[in-house]
Scaffold this active site. Structure first.
Site, PDB file in Angstrom:
ATOM      1  N   THR A   1      -5.905  -6.925   4.406  1.00  0.00           N
ATOM      2  CA  THR A   1      -7.286  -6.528   4.776  1.00  0.00           C
ATOM      3  C   THR A   1      -8.288  -7.414   4.840  1.00  0.00           C
ATOM      4  OG1 THR A   1      -8.694  -4.591   3.978  1.00  0.00           O
ATOM      5  CG2 THR A   1      -6.276  -5.370   2.444  1.00  0.00           C
TER       6      THR A   1
ATOM      7  N   GLY B   1       1.059  -1.560  -0.318  1.00  0.00           N
ATOM      8  CA  GLY B   1      -0.008   0.376   0.061  1.00  0.00           C
ATOM      9  C   GLY B   1       1.399   1.676  -0.159  1.00  0.00           C
ATOM     10  N   ASP B   2       0.496   2.182  -0.099  1.00  0.00           N
ATOM     11  CA  ASP B   2       0.737   3.803  -0.675  1.00  0.00           C
ATOM     12  C   ASP B   2       1.609   3.487  -1.169  1.00  0.00           C
ATOM     13  OD1 ASP B   2      -1.010   4.291   1.723  1.00  0.00           O
ATOM     14  OD2 ASP B   2       0.418   3.652   2.962  1.00  0.00           O
ATOM     15  N   GLU B   3       1.688   3.354  -2.772  1.00  0.00           N
ATOM     16  CA  GLU B   3       2.958   3.144  -3.644  1.00  0.00           C
ATOM     17  C   GLU B   3       2.640   4.563  -3.966  1.00  0.00           C
ATOM     18  OE1 GLU B   3       0.962   0.175  -3.026  1.00  0.00           O
ATOM     19  OE2 GLU B   3       1.297  -1.050  -2.948  1.00  0.00           O
TER      20      GLU B   3
ATOM     21  N   GLN C   1      -5.579  -0.313  -1.582  1.00  0.00           N
ATOM     22  CA  GLN C   1      -4.182  -1.501  -0.393  1.00  0.00           C
ATOM     23  C   GLN C   1      -3.158  -2.268  -1.936  1.00  0.00           C
ATOM     24  OE1 GLN C   1      -8.175  -1.704   0.474  1.00  0.00           O
ATOM     25  NE2 GLN C   1      -7.257   0.227   1.004  1.00  0.00           N
TER      26      GLN C   1
HETATM   27  P1  GDP Z   1      -1.737   5.421  -2.441  1.00  0.00           P
HETATM   28  O1  GDP Z   1      -2.106   4.792  -1.610  1.00  0.00           O
HETATM   29  O2  GDP Z   1      -1.155   4.588  -3.317  1.00  0.00           O
HETATM   30  O3  GDP Z   1      -2.612   6.449  -3.535  1.00  0.00           O
HETATM   31  O4  GDP Z   1      -0.928   6.302  -1.644  1.00  0.00           O
HETATM   32  P2  GDP Z   1      -0.283   7.700  -0.734  1.00  0.00           P
HETATM   33  O5  GDP Z   1      -0.979   8.402  -1.587  1.00  0.00           O
HETATM   34  O6  GDP Z   1      -1.325   7.038   0.113  1.00  0.00           O
HETATM   35  O7  GDP Z   1       1.072   7.751  -0.941  1.00  0.00           O
HETATM   36  C1  GDP Z   1       1.979   8.263  -1.719  1.00  0.00           C
HETATM   37  C2  GDP Z   1       3.143   9.410  -1.561  1.00  0.00           C
HETATM   38  O8  GDP Z   1       4.140   9.936  -2.029  1.00  0.00           O
HETATM   39  C3  GDP Z   1       1.380  10.481  -1.151  1.00  0.00           C
HETATM   40  O9  GDP Z   1       1.283  12.027  -0.154  1.00  0.00           O
HETATM   41  C4  GDP Z   1       1.840  11.418  -2.380  1.00  0.00           C
HETATM   42  O10 GDP Z   1       1.647  12.989  -2.917  1.00  0.00           O
HETATM   43  C5  GDP Z   1       3.526  11.249  -3.442  1.00  0.00           C
HETATM   44  N1  GDP Z   1       3.798  10.801  -4.631  1.00  0.00           N
HETATM   45  C6  GDP Z   1       3.246  10.148  -5.172  1.00  0.00           C
HETATM   46  N2  GDP Z   1       4.407   9.449  -6.462  1.00  0.00           N
HETATM   47  C7  GDP Z   1       5.384  10.646  -5.842  1.00  0.00           C
HETATM   48  C8  GDP Z   1       6.730  10.611  -6.455  1.00  0.00           C
HETATM   49  O11 GDP Z   1       7.326  10.464  -7.200  1.00  0.00           O
HETATM   50  N3  GDP Z   1       7.478  11.360  -5.423  1.00  0.00           N
HETATM   51  C9  GDP Z   1       7.123  11.972  -4.504  1.00  0.00           C
HETATM   52  N4  GDP Z   1       8.483  12.807  -3.841  1.00  0.00           N
HETATM   53  N5  GDP Z   1       5.462  11.963  -3.938  1.00  0.00           N
HETATM   54  C10 GDP Z   1       5.440  11.367  -4.621  1.00  0.00           C
HETATM   55  P1  IMO Z   2      -3.766   2.698   0.205  1.00  0.00           P
HETATM   56  O1  IMO Z   2      -5.067   2.352  -0.713  1.00  0.00           O
HETATM   57  C1  IMO Z   2      -1.216   1.049   3.829  1.00  0.00           C
HETATM   58  C2  IMO Z   2      -2.666  -2.019   6.478  1.00  0.00           C
HETATM   59  C3  IMO Z   2      -3.624  -1.791   7.820  1.00  0.00           C
HETATM   60  C4  IMO Z   2      -3.352  -3.220   8.635  1.00  0.00           C
HETATM   61  C5  IMO Z   2      -4.012  -3.994   7.158  1.00  0.00           C
HETATM   62  C6  IMO Z   2      -5.461  -4.070   7.642  1.00  0.00           C
HETATM   63  O2  IMO Z   2      -3.863   4.034   0.886  1.00  0.00           O
HETATM   64  O3  IMO Z   2      -2.172   2.464  -0.127  1.00  0.00           O
HETATM   65  P2  IMO Z   2      -7.745  -2.756   7.490  1.00  0.00           P
HETATM   66  O4  IMO Z   2      -8.718  -1.366   7.789  1.00  0.00           O
HETATM   67  O5  IMO Z   2      -7.474  -3.118   6.271  1.00  0.00           O
HETATM   68  O6  IMO Z   2      -8.533  -3.799   8.175  1.00  0.00           O
HETATM   69  O7  IMO Z   2      -6.157  -2.973   8.389  1.00  0.00           O
HETATM   70  O8  IMO Z   2      -3.582  -3.442   6.475  1.00  0.00           O
HETATM   71  N1  IMO Z   2      -4.439  -1.365   5.296  1.00  0.00           N
HETATM   72  C7  IMO Z   2      -2.762  -0.246   4.628  1.00  0.00           C
HETATM   73  N2  IMO Z   2      -2.038  -0.093   4.252  1.00  0.00           N
HETATM   74  N3  IMO Z   2      -2.627   1.373   2.622  1.00  0.00           N
HETATM   75  C8  IMO Z   2      -3.197   1.240   2.798  1.00  0.00           C
HETATM   76  O9  IMO Z   2      -4.378   2.174   1.579  1.00  0.00           O
HETATM   77  C9  IMO Z   2      -4.301   0.775   3.392  1.00  0.00           C
HETATM   78  N4  IMO Z   2      -5.197  -0.023   4.295  1.00  0.00           N
HETATM   79  C10 IMO Z   2      -5.255  -1.115   4.784  1.00  0.00           C
HETATM   80  O10 IMO Z   2      -2.444  -1.015   8.118  1.00  0.00           O
HETATM   81  O11 IMO Z   2      -2.060  -3.560   8.875  1.00  0.00           O
HETATM   82 MG    MG Z   3      -2.054   5.524   0.828  1.00  0.00          MG
END
Ligand code: GDP
Ligand code: IMO
Ligand code: MG
Length: 428
Positions: free
Chosen positions: A238, A12-14, A223
């Site tokens: 999840t 997640g959070d890529e 996720q």
């Molecule tokens: P998601 O859940 O996969 O959409 O990712 P998140 O939003 O939770 O986390 C990614 C973070 O990285 C966010 O704050 C984005 O604004 C930021 N982000 C995305 N791509 C880039 C990048 O290429 N460089 C930097 N520095 N930040 C990025």
């Molecule tokens: P995005 O879409 C990172 C993790 C939680 C926990 C596990 C289960 O932003 O990438 P849940 O509330 O889903 O039952 O929690 O999954 N988790 C995530 N980690 N990014 C997310 O979403 C996540 N959504 C759930 O931290 O370990």
């Molecule tokens: Mg995220």
């Protein structure tokens, strides 16, 4: 090509939100197919950040349809908060469409998510406490309340009464918790239903029409692969299917209607919550990645665990989701590192493994095999053409493509929409 799935390849959070927003420039419709308000997708446009949880990341384009599919654990409270916040920033909400088959998150789901996870003690998953697991449990137990039930006043009142009677008994017996008040929840949710009713429809029919008309549709995963209920590091996962196969059951689109799959790969690796993470760096390197990358959760504010890129995990995601192209994000976060490491294999009891171990005992004992790369020590955030990236960065990316067997499609060098290098011109 007219339908593209975006899926996370790690934990997640890529940067799925950033890439979805980028691709949404060309799309007519953006669809969420699984997960719920546990997601936190940040989109940055001209330096302004939008943090989205349930809202598809296409909302910033006027006229796009933004569909919440039936596979989403739909929290009306969060959705309305997001809608109000976006409206106050001048965003057009007229394109929102919510599936009448989506399951509704209720206050007892959120409460029991928190209480249930805490009760596991040292075995807790570390959920986001958004009620995702308990909501899907009710669906699978066939007592869930769907959006079509929420908007039918009498149906909702009756289903809530039946469910709350059971939930209040569970709350008392399992957690010695005071009962939740029926009238309060009823009133709150009737208010949500009144506001959301205009957006509710049969999204299966809508998507079918759009696909037949050749409109461009983007499916936005939340996720990621390693958090998938079946394919991830179970039970530290999840409760939904973030892999591309989730699209089929999550919004009623058949597999042969999917044209392309884009896997989002953070240039290093993070994880929030508990569970194995073979390349985790519990040291100065991990701290640097967290601080330079501001790796703190959008939804919970929790510090994210950090480590080097695990190409084994990305290769696995490629197999599971049929990934055509990688979009590598946050490459700029590595700008200042002298050397960078990539895990290209797992060794267990002296042997190289060919697969991701299902056993958590084995996975937590594997020894990552690292390759070391020279850093580029240059600010790459202004680069817009692949060939203008420093040679060291290209070596790192090309090795990633080689080890994972997935082509490079996009490289992201900053959070803003324009901080993007595109190599593949056939995504849409
Ligand atoms: P998601 O859940 O996969 O959409 O990712 P998140 O939003 O939770 O986390 C990614 C973070 O990285 C966010 O704050 C984005 O604004 C930021 N982000 C995305 N791509 C880039 C990048 O290429 N460089 C930097 N520095 N930040 C990025
Ligand atoms: P995005 O879409 C990172 C993790 C939680 C926990 C596990 C289960 O932003 O990438 P849940 O509330 O889903 O039952 O929690 O999954 N988790 C995530 N980690 N990014 C997310 O979403 C996540 N959504 C759930 O931290 O370990
Ligand atoms: Mg995220």
């Amino acid at each position: 090509m007219s339908t593209v799935v975006v899926t996370g390849t790690q934990w997640g959070d890529e940067g799925k939100g950033k890439i979805v927003d980028y691709l949404a420039q060309q799309a007519d419709t953006v669809v969420r197919f699984q997960g719920g308000a546990n997601a936190g997708h940040t989109v940055v446009v001209d330096g302004e950040a939008y943090k989205l949880r349930l809202m598809p990341s296409g909302i910033l384009f006027k006229g796009s349809h933004c569909v919440v599919g039936n596979g989403v654990a739909f929290d009306p409270k969060v959705m309305l908060q997001e809608m109000d916040s976006l409206a106050s920033r001048g965003i057009d909400l007229s394109g929102i469409r919510i599936s009448n088959r989506a399951q509704v998150v209720l206050p007892y789901h959120r409460l029991m998510d928190g209480l249930g996870d805490e009760a596991r003690g040292k075995n807790k998953v570390g959920t986001t406490k958004n009620g995702i697991g308990p909501c899907y449990v009710d669906r699978d137990n066939r007592i869930g309340i769907r959006v079509c039930d929420l908007v039918e006043k009498e149906t909702f009142a009756q289903k809530l009464k039946e469910n709350l009677a059971v939930k209040n008994r569970e709350l008392a017996l399992l957690y010695d918790h005071a009962p939740l008040d029926y009238d309060e929840i009823l009133k709150e949710y009737e208010g949500y239903a009144d506001r959301l009713r205009p957006y509710v429809c049969d999204t299966i029919a809508l998507l079918d029409e759009e696909i037949k008309a050749g409109r461009k549709i983007l499916f936005e995963g939340a996720q990621a692969t390693m958090l998938d209920i079946d394919y991830g590091t179970y039970p530290y996962v999840t409760a939904s299917h973030p892999v591309s196969g989730g699209v089929g059951v999550g919004c009623g689109v058949a597999p042969q209607k999917i044209d392309k799959v884009i896997g989002i790969v953070k240039a290093y690796c993070t994880r929030v919550g508990e569970g194995p993470f073979p390349t985790e760096q519990l040291n100065e390197t991990g701290n640097r990645l967290r601080e330079i990358g501001h790796e703190y959760g959008v939804v919970t504010g929790r510090p994210r665990r950090t480590g080097w890129l695990d190409a084994c995990v990305v290769r696995y995601a490629g197999i599971l989701s049929g990934i055509d192209y990688m979009a590598v994000t946050r490459l700029d976060i590595l700008d200042d590192f002298d050397t960078i490491q990539m895990c290209t294999g797992y060794r267990y009891q002296g042997k190289l493994l060919n697969e991701i171990p299902a056993s958590l005992k084995v996975l937590s004992e594997v020894e990552p095999v690292y390759e070391t790369f020279a850093g580029w020590k240059t600010d790459i955030t202004k680069v817009r053409k692949y060939e203008d990236l420093p040679k060291e960065a290209r070596v790192y990316l090309e090795r990633m493509a080689e080890v994972t067997g997935i082509r490079l499609g996009i490289v992201s060098v900053g959070p803003n929409r324009d901080e993007t290098i595109v190599l593949a011109n056939d995504i849409f």
